[in-house]
Design an enzyme around this catalytic site. Structure first.
Site, PDB file in Angstrom:
ATOM      1  CE  LYS A   1      -2.211   3.110   2.165  1.00 47.12           C
ATOM      2  NZ  LYS A   1      -1.672   4.442   1.851  1.00 47.12           N
TER       3      LYS A   1
ATOM      4  N   GLY B   1       6.035   4.423   9.259  1.00 44.33           N
ATOM      5  CA  GLY B   1       5.242   5.643   9.295  1.00 44.33           C
ATOM      6  C   GLY B   1       5.275   6.232  10.688  1.00 44.33           C
TER       7      GLY B   1
ATOM      8  CB  THR C   1       4.805   6.900  17.021  1.00 45.82           C
ATOM      9  OG1 THR C   1       6.210   6.805  16.740  1.00 45.82           O
ATOM     10  CG2 THR C   1       4.515   6.135  18.299  1.00 45.82           C
TER      11      THR C   1
ATOM     12  CD  GLU D   1      11.957  -0.433  11.160  1.00 37.62           C
ATOM     13  OE1 GLU D   1      12.387   0.404  11.981  1.00 37.62           O
ATOM     14  OE2 GLU D   1      12.425  -1.565  11.035  1.00 37.62           O
TER      15      GLU D   1
ATOM     16  CB  CYS E   1      12.128   8.110  10.621  1.00 44.38           C
ATOM     17  SG  CYS E   1      13.106   6.961   9.636  1.00 44.38           S
TER      18      CYS E   1
ATOM     19  CD  GLU F   1       9.151  11.814  13.377  1.00 47.20           C
ATOM     20  OE1 GLU F   1       7.968  11.409  13.368  1.00 47.20           O
ATOM     21  OE2 GLU F   1      10.102  11.111  13.036  1.00 47.20           O
TER      22      GLU F   1
HETATM   23  P1  NAD Z   1       1.777   8.100   8.346  1.00 49.78           P
HETATM   24  O1  NAD Z   1       1.866   7.236   9.532  1.00 49.78           O
HETATM   25  O2  NAD Z   1       0.772   9.159   8.330  1.00 49.78           O
HETATM   26  O3  NAD Z   1       1.518   7.227   7.017  1.00 49.78           O
HETATM   27  C1  NAD Z   1       2.301   6.114   6.679  1.00 49.78           C
HETATM   28  C2  NAD Z   1       1.482   5.157   5.824  1.00 49.78           C
HETATM   29  O4  NAD Z   1       0.413   4.645   6.601  1.00 49.78           O
HETATM   30  C3  NAD Z   1       0.836   5.804   4.594  1.00 49.78           C
HETATM   31  O5  NAD Z   1       0.865   4.877   3.521  1.00 49.78           O
HETATM   32  C4  NAD Z   1      -0.595   6.046   5.055  1.00 49.78           C
HETATM   33  O6  NAD Z   1      -1.512   6.082   3.978  1.00 49.78           O
HETATM   34  C5  NAD Z   1      -0.827   4.831   5.931  1.00 49.78           C
HETATM   35  N1  NAD Z   1      -1.862   5.010   6.959  1.00 49.78           N
HETATM   36  C6  NAD Z   1      -2.315   6.171   7.521  1.00 49.78           C
HETATM   37  N2  NAD Z   1      -3.288   5.911   8.416  1.00 49.78           N
HETATM   38  C7  NAD Z   1      -3.454   4.564   8.442  1.00 49.78           C
HETATM   39  C8  NAD Z   1      -4.309   3.677   9.183  1.00 49.78           C
HETATM   40  N3  NAD Z   1      -5.194   4.127  10.089  1.00 49.78           N
HETATM   41  N4  NAD Z   1      -4.194   2.355   8.957  1.00 49.78           N
HETATM   42  C9  NAD Z   1      -3.313   1.879   8.072  1.00 49.78           C
HETATM   43  N5  NAD Z   1      -2.499   2.660   7.325  1.00 49.78           N
HETATM   44  C10 NAD Z   1      -2.561   3.988   7.514  1.00 49.78           C
HETATM   45  O7  NAD Z   1       3.245   8.673   8.169  1.00 49.78           O
HETATM   46  P2  NAD Z   1       3.781   9.677   7.072  1.00 49.78           P
HETATM   47  O8  NAD Z   1       3.364  11.065   7.400  1.00 49.78           O
HETATM   48  O9  NAD Z   1       3.427   9.173   5.736  1.00 49.78           O
HETATM   49  O10 NAD Z   1       5.360   9.511   7.283  1.00 49.78           O
HETATM   50  C11 NAD Z   1       6.061  10.215   8.219  1.00 49.78           C
HETATM   51  C12 NAD Z   1       6.283   9.370   9.454  1.00 49.78           C
HETATM   52  O11 NAD Z   1       6.943   8.152   9.121  1.00 49.78           O
HETATM   53  C13 NAD Z   1       7.189  10.061  10.420  1.00 49.78           C
HETATM   54  O12 NAD Z   1       6.678   9.932  11.721  1.00 49.78           O
HETATM   55  C14 NAD Z   1       8.501   9.305  10.317  1.00 49.78           C
HETATM   56  O13 NAD Z   1       9.308   9.341  11.432  1.00 49.78           O
HETATM   57  C15 NAD Z   1       8.040   7.940   9.989  1.00 49.78           C
HETATM   58  N6  NAD Z   1       9.110   7.213   9.290  1.00 49.78           N
HETATM   59  C16 NAD Z   1       9.729   6.223   9.961  1.00 49.78           C
HETATM   60  C17 NAD Z   1      10.763   5.536   9.358  1.00 49.78           C
HETATM   61  C18 NAD Z   1      11.484   4.438  10.086  1.00 49.78           C
HETATM   62  O14 NAD Z   1      12.138   3.635   9.443  1.00 49.78           O
HETATM   63  N7  NAD Z   1      11.375   4.350  11.386  1.00 49.78           N
HETATM   64  C19 NAD Z   1      11.128   5.851   8.065  1.00 49.78           C
HETATM   65  C20 NAD Z   1      10.454   6.856   7.404  1.00 49.78           C
HETATM   66  C21 NAD Z   1       9.416   7.525   8.036  1.00 49.78           C
END
Ligand code: NAD
Length: 506
Positions: free
Chosen positions: A182, A235, A237, A257, A291, A392
């Protein structure tokens, strides 16, 4: 449903392009121009993709392929990523605003090597291990098998879609699973190219599917779907917690992650030239939208003013501009929403008493007035209880905290709900390693940052995640362990059944 004059992309399910009657409009973050449209998937598309993945898995068309053949197909995919580098870079730049230098060095540059690592794992991973014959309590032969889980789901964010996708797709395919990816609605193109390319290289229909859609609908459906056995998620936390809840219904395996607020401790003996450039590299690469970025810089009081002065001087030279231009140092942030969020954090920091040493505002860039820009920003006089030190920000915003003793610095560094990465700058390697041992994070970088190796584990302590991606254990997260015990005892009186059945057999 395409928009006239703009290229339209479809999802990829069961080896076929699949359209939807709804679209996402994808806009270039540097200009806000509409660049492409993408089919917007629904819960029904998620179900269709899972069904196709399940059918492919149960047919054994990939899972039962000899591991050498799986490895060969995966090597072909890894090599094709390298050959199509330019196309992948274009996909990333127009969706997430990475500069061409960042996309070449990180977003796409890492992708081929990381995929090839998993191709090797398809062959080298210990799928079966015989344990030496055990003679107690009875003679037995024991075997440990690692078997694919079945259907895996990968839910991927917008910042590094290709690489973070590969961290899930690679081990899933290497172990013989089928997968449904996804993508984030803003950045589907590079993973879509990968799905098609994988198919061309011989991955059978249904083994690698890609859907798009709203996270709370399509992502949530995958995380709760009864036929999905494993969810790999990168994504925030907050969404990670939600995924855990959704996956609990059928007790799925989950790798998370999540976010970070990485501290880096600058010891008094640090080389200030290296540290000034290195700390900026650690914090501001890709406009801080990583991240694992080092966002909290803990500086010893004896060198604080000099280091801040050097960092301000160096950061003032960072050139914002056209991401496709090799002279550009920093691109835009991904969206208007992100831009506004970062500005809110900076305003809050000013109100909380932090001092703006550099930047502190949204920016405008000539010729790119429609884009989402933030000035490279350094805040000093920050305390660890301020919101900018705890949450963050995901922007080019460095937070400098002064400390007096190393013990105090370690305590400040660990005073966070996150624990993804941390670092130390020092010319005394032993002292730096000793500090690193006391930091609560999954990766510790000493005198560098952003060094991710596919052969080494990556993941977070505390609320930065669960499980690890990459490294030797990556395939453990995409397999079930099965212990097989074969008893070799041939006479009843040597068996241990008399623990229950004390009366001898007639
Ligand atoms: P997000 O959590 O909003 O979205 C991530 C993914 O999850 C997207 O594909 C989104 O469509 C999906 N999503 C959103 N709500 C959902 C739900 N209720 N159920 C299932 N899927 C859902 O994050 P973002 O804004 O896209 O990315 C930024 C975040 O990701 C930051 O907090 C960053 O630290 C983190 N990140 C972590 C790493 C790591 O390896 N630890 C790497 C990159 C980004």
């Amino acid at each position: 449903m395409a928009t006239v004059g703009v290229k339209h992309h479809q999802m990829f399910i069961d080896g076929q392009d699949v359209d939807s009657d709804q679209v996402f409009e994808i806009r270039h973050p540097a200009t806000n121009e509409l660049v492409v449209t993408m089919a917007k998937g629904t819960v029904e598309h998620a179900d269709q993709a899972v069904e196709s993945a399940k059918k492919a898995f149960e047919s054994g068309v990939w899972a039962n392929k000899p591991k050498e053949e799986r490895a060969a197909i995966m090597r072909e995919i890894g090599n094709r990523i390298a050959l199509e580098l330019e196309e992948f870079i274009e996909d990333e730049i127009i969706c997430n605003g990475a500069t061409v230098r960042q996309a070449t060095g990180f977003h796409v540059g890492l992708a081929s090597g990381h995929f090839l690592y998993f191709a090797d794992q398809a062959e080298q991973y210990e799928f079966e291990r015989d344990v030496p014959t055990v003679a107690y309590p009875t003679m037995s032969m024991n075997r440990v098998r690692r078997e694919p889980i079945g259907v895996c789901a990968a839910i991927v964010p917008w910042n590094f879609p290709l690489v973070l996708g590969i961290w899930k797709i690679g081990p899933a395919l290497a172990a013989g699973n089928s997968i449904v990816v996804k993508v984030d609605e803003k950045t589907p193109l590079s993973l879509l190219r990968l799905a098609r390319l994988a198919h061309e290289c011989g991955v059978p229909p249904g083994v690698f599917n890609l859907v798009s859609g709203e996270g709370k609908e399509v992502g949530a459906r995958l995380a709760s779907h009864p036929d999905v056995g494993k969810v790999g998620f990168t994504g925030s936390t907050a969404v990670g917690r939600e995924i855990m809840k959704l996956a609990s219904g059928t007790v799925k395996k989950v790798t998370l992650e999540l976010g970070g607020k990485a501290p880096t401790i600058v010891l008094p003996d640090a080389d200030l030239d290296i540290t000034a450039d290195g700390a900026l590299f650690g914090c501001m690469l890709y406009s801080g939208q990583i991240c694992e970025s080092s966002t909290r810089i803990l500086v010893h009081e004896s060198i604080h003013d000099e280091l801040v002065e050097r960092m301000v001087k160096r950061a003032s030279t960072i050139k914002l501009g056209d991401p496709a231009d090799y002279d550009t140092d920093m691109g835009p942030v991904v969206s208007e929403r992100q831009r506004d969020r970062i500005v809110d954090y900076m305003e809050k920091a000013k109100a909380d008493g932090a001092t703006v040493a550099l930047g502190g505002n949204a920016a405008t860039v000539e010729g790119f007035e429609g884009g989402w820009w933030i000035e490279p920003t350094i805040f000093t006089d920050v305390t660890n209880d301020m919101q900018i030190a705890r949450e963050e920000i995901f922007g080019p915003v460095m937070v400098v905290i002064k400390y007096s003793t190393v013990k105090e610095a370690i305590a400040i560094a660990n005073d966070s709900s996150y624990g993804l990465t941390a670092g130390v700058w020092s010319t005394d390697y032993e002292a730096a390693v000793e500090v690193g041992n006391q930091l609560q994070a999954g990766t510790i970088w000493i005198n560098n940052w952003h060094q991710v190796d596919p052969a080494l584990p990556f993941g977070g302590y505390k609320q930065s995640g669960a499980g690890r991606e990459l490294g030797e254990g990556a395939l453990d997260e995409y397999t079930e362990a099965k212990h097989m015990h074969v008893d070799l005892t041939t006479s009843l009186d040597r068996h241990i059944f008399d623990i229950l059945l004390s009366t001898p057999a007639e």
